[in-house]
Scaffold this motif. Sequence first.
Motif, PDB file in Angstrom:
ATOM      1  N   GLY A  91      -9.921  -1.684   1.424  1.00 19.30           N
ATOM      2  CA  GLY A  91      -8.381  -2.286   1.379  1.00 19.30           C
ATOM      3  C   GLY A  91      -8.329  -3.765   1.088  1.00 19.30           C
ATOM      4  N   GLY A 142       0.731  -1.356   0.092  1.00 17.79           N
ATOM      5  CA  GLY A 142      -0.063   0.011   0.167  1.00 17.79           C
ATOM      6  C   GLY A 142       0.951   1.132   0.087  1.00 17.79           C
ATOM      7  N   ARG A 174      -9.643   1.223  -3.153  1.00 10.24           N
ATOM      8  CA  ARG A 174      -9.517   1.126  -1.586  1.00 10.24           C
ATOM      9  C   ARG A 174     -10.544   1.560  -0.656  1.00 10.24           C
ATOM     10  NH1 ARG A 174      -4.739   3.528  -2.490  1.00 10.24           N
ATOM     11  NH2 ARG A 174      -5.350   5.617  -1.262  1.00 10.24           N
TER      12      ARG A 174
END
Lengths: 132, 132
Positions: free
Chosen positions: A65, A19, A60
């Motif tokens: 996520g 990420g 996301r």
Amino acid sequence: MEASGTFKAREYLATYARGDQDALKEFFAEDVVWHVGGAHQLSGDYRGREALFDYFSRVRDLTGGSLRLEEDAVLTGREHTAMLTRVTGDLGGRHLDVLMAQTFRTGPDGRWTEYFAMPDDQAAVDAFWGAA
Amino acid sequence: MTAPALHPNAARMAQVIAEFNSGRAEAVGEVFAEDVVWHAAGDNPYSGDRVGKASAAHWFLQMRELCEFVVEPVDLMGDDRYVVFLLHLQGTRPDGRTLDQKQMNAWRFEDGLCVEGWFLPDSTADWDAFSR
């Protein structure tokens, strides 16, 4: 020896999984074009790195996520790198699990300039993301 | 970027593609294992799974009968397990319907033969509208 395009693609998958948005930006040209097929709320062309990262942010946010890319193969050609990935994720009680073939065209400086993704089940992808 | 040498599986597919494009459609069947499974994306008479060499090879003969396609190879890449062929496909059916899109064919190899493959159009909706 692993081809440079293959090495880069694996670095990208690892960076995506971490990420690390700043590091991800380094993979893409400023004028990258990211094509999202299908008929869902995210379908369309995202032109430029800023638009692309807005798209990543929406992905996301929508999935909390949860979207994961699991590599099955990474291949390098004349000017493209292809990834065959298993894509999974969750959104509003819906679960996605498709094979996604992704191609990245590489520009002269090594950054990716254009992207296409072709899933084995577009209807499942459309249902997962929801109506446009 | 230096073009990597074609992997033997990709080189074999390059030859098969060239023969198919020159009219010898049966060349595709020669690379299939007896128990190959060919997955064709979409929702049209040609979508779904073709199981077995004869059935999978027949799918390619059906493509030949659909119309005279113009196949522009974009990139070809492979390793010991997979070959991915990225192409630009154009065609016009006798009733005037046209197709102009990118597609990917992914081929999974074992012992030099294709045991599983995927036909993946960039826009499944366009492919469905063209091939129904």
